[in-house]
Design an enzyme around this catalytic site. Structure first.
Site, PDB file in Angstrom:
ATOM      1  N   HIS A 194       0.793  -1.222   0.000  1.00  0.00           N
ATOM      2  CA  HIS A 194       0.000   0.000   0.000  1.00  0.00           C
ATOM      3  C   HIS A 194       0.827   1.275   0.000  1.00  0.00           C
ATOM      4  O   HIS A 194       0.295   2.347  -0.273  1.00  0.00           O
ATOM      5  CB  HIS A 194      -0.950   0.024   1.205  1.00  0.00           C
ATOM      6  CG  HIS A 194      -0.262   0.307   2.510  1.00  0.00           C
ATOM      7  ND1 HIS A 194       0.455  -0.648   3.192  1.00  0.00           N
ATOM      8  CD2 HIS A 194      -0.172   1.442   3.250  1.00  0.00           C
ATOM      9  CE1 HIS A 194       0.945  -0.112   4.297  1.00  0.00           C
ATOM     10  NE2 HIS A 194       0.585   1.145   4.360  1.00  0.00           N
ATOM     11  N   ARG A 195       2.118   1.189   0.295  1.00  0.00           N
ATOM     12  CA  ARG A 195       2.917   2.412   0.363  1.00  0.00           C
ATOM     13  C   ARG A 195       3.093   3.011  -1.031  1.00  0.00           C
ATOM     14  O   ARG A 195       3.391   2.294  -1.993  1.00  0.00           O
ATOM     15  CB  ARG A 195       4.277   2.135   1.000  1.00  0.00           C
ATOM     16  CG  ARG A 195       4.138   1.707   2.451  1.00  0.00           C
ATOM     17  CD  ARG A 195       5.412   1.734   3.231  1.00  0.00           C
ATOM     18  NE  ARG A 195       5.108   1.413   4.632  1.00  0.00           N
ATOM     19  CZ  ARG A 195       4.697   2.285   5.536  1.00  0.00           C
ATOM     20  NH1 ARG A 195       4.573   3.552   5.195  1.00  0.00           N
ATOM     21  NH2 ARG A 195       4.414   1.910   6.761  1.00  0.00           N
TER      22      ARG A 195
END
Length: 353
Positions: A194-195
């Site tokens: 998700h980063r």
């Protein structure tokens, strides 16, 4: 996962009136209700409806709405958890209003101020009268930052309270998930990304697609619950065709807490860039590879199942093979990760407030 056990423990004392606030920073109409029901949480007393936006926009919106709420409610204590923008915003409002603050998951540090979460953690700890610490590194970090010891409480990890409480129920859901996704226990890898540095840049996302292609030789299945934004990136970067040609890789929609806990518990390996998943896999005894250069949860590497490999692709392949061959390092459960962290917090609040 962090707040539910604390809310339950505080309400069980019968000595506090509590108001549960959902800022809406992380809100998906399809997912929010699932998490509340999975964790047996009551519906929020207040929903601020903040939504998405830049860091500044989210922080500002939460501050405006939280100031109204705290002015109306006049609480004796505000509790925040973790390191999100809502944590930072609420901290600032409470501090300026002179309202005591408690920080669940205090003292964690990645020592990378390029991460917005690091700024949020530092500010929350600075202004908290109750710093509730999950692991020994937190004690050292708070001491280094000059936080007085009378504000620091080593209580354990409330997220592990949730894991222990709901693991039996989660395991019951795995046969259904196995049929749905075509997977068998300990014969698949679970992936979360998700980063922004991993999913919003074409070169990074393409490198992960190549990694999953290389893992086909030893991984029957790779289950990847993928955010709609990441799906769009895969299409924008021209990677969808490669994804469809990898029979081992299964992209699925985001799943609720119980289903994800079940998928973690039965995985041969978890690859992630999330902080909390490093802790959950350590609690579950499941091999974990963290796809970051640093971690604010060093106990998961020192004592747990986590290996911090960044984006060193050859090492990721090497360690992934080890996991599927059952050759992972020895690990143990960290101190006070015993499912009783929230009850310790409630007891401290009873004594101190």
């Amino acid at each position: 996962m962090k707040v539910a056990p604390v809310l339950e423990a505080v309400r069980a004392t019968g000595k506090f009136d509590s108001v549960l606030v959902h800022t809406g920073q992380h809100y998906d109409a399809n997912m929010s209700d699932v998490f509340f029901s999975d964790l047996d949480m009551p519906q929020p007393d207040k929903f601020l409806g903040i939504g998405s936006g830049s860091h500044a926009e989210q922080t500002a919106k939460v501050m405006i709405e939280m100031e109204k709420l705290l002015t109306e409610q006049k609480p004796d204590l505000v509790m925040v958890a973790g390191d999100v923008n809502s944590t930072l915003a609420t901290t600032l409002v409470a501090a300026k209003a002179g309202i005591p603050l408690g920080h669940i998951e205090s003292g964690l540090r990645s020592f990378d101020r390029g991460m917005p979460e690091e700024i949020n953690r530092i500010v929350a700890d600075e202004f908290s009268q109750f710093c509730f610490v999950t692991e020994p590194s937190g004690l050292k970090n708070l001491e280094h930052d000059g936080i007085s010891k009378d504000r620091v409480f080593f209580v354990g990890n409330t997220m592990i309270d949730s894991v222990q409480k709901y693991l039996p129920k989660a395991r019951e859901t795995f046969p259904k998930l196995g049929r749905k996704y075509g997977i068998e226990a300990k014969k698949y890898a679970l992936v979360t990304l998700h980063r922004p540095s991993n999913v919003d840049e074409s070169a990074s996302l393409a490198a992960f697609v190549e990694l999953f292609e290389r893992m086909r030789s030893f991984t029957p299945r790779i289950v990847f619950p993928v955010h709609p934004r990441t799906r769009r990136r895969l299409e924008e970067f021209g990677l969808s065709d490669r994804i469809s040609k990898n029979p081992s890789l299964l992209l699925v929609d985001p799943v609720g807490y119980l289903d994800f806990l079940a998928l973690q518990a039965a995985a041969a390996l978890v690859l992630t860039d999330s902080g909390g998943i490093q802790e959950e896999t350590t609690s579950l005894g499941v091999p974990c590879i963290t796809l970051r250069e640093n971690t604010e949860r060093p106990i998961t590497v020192e004592q747990g199942t986590n290996e911090l490999l960044g984006l060193e692709w050859e090492r990721i392949i090497e360690f992934s093979k080890r996991a599927f061959e059952g050759q992972w390092k020895a690990s143990s459960i960290p101190e006070l990760w015993d499912g009783k962290a929230a009850s310790r917090i409630a007891k401290i609040l009873e004594e101190k407030l």
